[in-house]
Design a protein around this motif. Structure first.
Motif, PDB file in Angstrom:
ATOM      1  N   UNK A  15      27.430  38.993  43.781  1.00  0.00           N
ATOM      2  CA  UNK A  15      27.090  40.414  43.745  1.00  0.00           C
ATOM      3  C   UNK A  15      27.871  41.151  42.654  1.00  0.00           C
ATOM      4  N   UNK A  16      28.251  40.441  41.606  1.00  0.00           N
ATOM      5  CA  UNK A  16      29.098  41.027  40.562  1.00  0.00           C
ATOM      6  C   UNK A  16      28.456  42.229  39.885  1.00  0.00           C
ATOM      7  N   UNK A  49      33.773  48.409  39.349  1.00  0.00           N
ATOM      8  CA  UNK A  49      34.795  48.284  38.304  1.00  0.00           C
ATOM      9  C   UNK A  49      34.182  48.202  36.919  1.00  0.00           C
ATOM     10  N   UNK A  50      32.924  47.776  36.826  1.00  0.00           N
ATOM     11  CA  UNK A  50      32.286  47.682  35.508  1.00  0.00           C
ATOM     12  C   UNK A  50      32.187  49.038  34.824  1.00  0.00           C
ATOM     13  N   UNK A 100      26.250  50.163  31.630  1.00  0.00           N
ATOM     14  CA  UNK A 100      26.999  49.083  32.269  1.00  0.00           C
ATOM     15  C   UNK A 100      26.611  47.725  31.703  1.00  0.00           C
ATOM     16  N   UNK A 101      25.316  47.487  31.508  1.00  0.00           N
ATOM     17  CA  UNK A 101      24.888  46.177  31.015  1.00  0.00           C
ATOM     18  C   UNK A 101      25.408  45.904  29.610  1.00  0.00           C
ATOM     19  N   UNK A 102      25.461  46.942  28.791  1.00  0.00           N
ATOM     20  CA  UNK A 102      25.994  46.779  27.443  1.00  0.00           C
ATOM     21  C   UNK A 102      27.487  46.440  27.497  1.00  0.00           C
ATOM     22  N   UNK A 103      28.218  47.115  28.388  1.00  0.00           N
ATOM     23  CA  UNK A 103      29.648  46.859  28.531  1.00  0.00           C
ATOM     24  C   UNK A 103      29.904  45.441  29.040  1.00  0.00           C
ATOM     25  N   UNK A 152      41.533  48.307  39.336  1.00  0.00           N
ATOM     26  CA  UNK A 152      40.570  49.297  38.867  1.00  0.00           C
ATOM     27  C   UNK A 152      39.770  48.852  37.679  1.00  0.00           C
ATOM     28  N   UNK A 153      39.737  47.551  37.391  1.00  0.00           N
ATOM     29  CA  UNK A 153      39.012  47.143  36.192  1.00  0.00           C
ATOM     30  C   UNK A 153      38.000  46.028  36.451  1.00  0.00           C
TER      31      UNK A 153
END
Length: 221
Positions: free
Chosen positions: A134-135, A140-141, A153-156, A213-214
Motif C-alpha cells: 500500500x506504499x 509521507x510521499x 506525488x507520482x512525479x516525486x 516524516x519522510x
C-alpha cells in the motif's frame, strides 16, 4: 457359540469408508475453493470501473482514478475505494492497453531490480524494508514533492526511485539501482495499482509506515 461383538471404532471397513467419504468431500471442497478463488482474483475491466463495479483486483486503468481506504465495519478492516478521476503523470485517460503495458513494465522492473530482496509485495518478499503493498497511499510521499521540485506525488516518487541517494531520509538508505525514467514511471503505476487491490486488510499497519516524516514507504526502522 455366541458371535463376538466388534466395536465400530476398531472396524477396518468403517475406517475405509470414512476415509473415502472424507477424501471425496475434501476434493469437492478444494475444487469449489479453486474456482471461487479464481473468480476473486481475476482482474476487472475498464468497463467495470466506469460502471462502478467493485473488483478485488481492479483493471489497470485504475491508475486514472483516486484511490483511498475506508473502514468496512462489516468486515472489520479498511477496504480500497475507487473515487473520481485524477491525473496520473498528467493524464486521466490512460487506455486499457497503455495502462496494462505500463503496469507490466513496472512489474518486470520490480523483478529485475529484485525489490523483494528488501521489501514485501502482496505478502511475498523480505522484511528488511517496509511493505510496499500500500506504499502509494503513504502520506509521507507528500514531503517529497517540494524536496524533489515536483508538482505531483507520482512525479516525486519517480524522481526518488531514479536517484534515491539524492534524497537521504534514513540511515538505511535505498541503493541506486539504475532505474530509468520509464521504469520508474512503470514502478509508480505498479505501486498505485497494487494499492487498489482488496487484500482483506493486509497489511494491517500500512497506514503507519511513515518514519521521520519522510519515506516510510521505502525505508523503515
Amino acid at each position: 457359540m455366541s458371535r463376538k461383538v466388534v466395536s465400530v471404532w476398531t472396524s477396518i471397513p468403517f475406517w475405509r469408508r470414512s476415509a473415502g467419504w472424507v477424501t471425496g468431500f475434501a476434493a469437492v471442497l478444494l475444487i469449489w475453493l479453486t474456482f471461487d478463488s479464481m473468480s476473486q482474483i481475476t482482474m476487472g475491466t475498464d468497463a467495470d470501473l466506469k460502471n462502478g463495479i467493485t473488483k478485488r483486483v481492479p483493471a489497470p486503468t485504475v491508475i486514472n482514478y483516486k484511490i483511498t481506504y475506508e473502514m468496512d465495519t462489516r468486515r472489520g478492516h479498511e477496504v480500497p475505494k475507487i473515487g473520481e478521476k485524477e491525473k496520473f503523470f498528467g493524464r486521466d485517460d490512460w487506455s486499457e492497453k497503455e495502462a496494462s503495458a505500463l503496469l507490466r513494465l513496472g512489474k518486470l522492473a520490480s523483478q529485475a531490480k529484485n525489490c523483494m530482496n528488501c521489501h514485501t509485495l502482496l505478502g511475498n518478499g523480505a522484511y528488511y524494508a517496509p511493505d510496499l503493498t500500500k506504499a502509494w497511499l503513504d502520506p509521507a510521499w507528500e514531503n517529497y514533492i517540494p524536496m524533489t521540485g515536483s508538482t505531483t506525488k507520482e512525479e516525486a516518487m519517480s524522481k526518488f526511485l531514479q536517484n534515491p541517494s539524492m534524497y537521504p531520509s534514513h540511515e538505511r538508505m535505498m541503493p541506486n539501482l539504475g532505474i530509468t525514467e520509464r521504469e520508474a514511471m512503470g514502478l509508480v503505476a505498479f505501486l498505485k495499482h497494487m494499492s487498489s487491490i482488496d487484500t482483506n486488510g493486509f497489511p494491517r499497519n500500512f497506514g503507519r509506515m511513515s518514519v521521520d516524516g519522510v519515506t516510510g514507504a521505502i525505508h523503515g526502522k
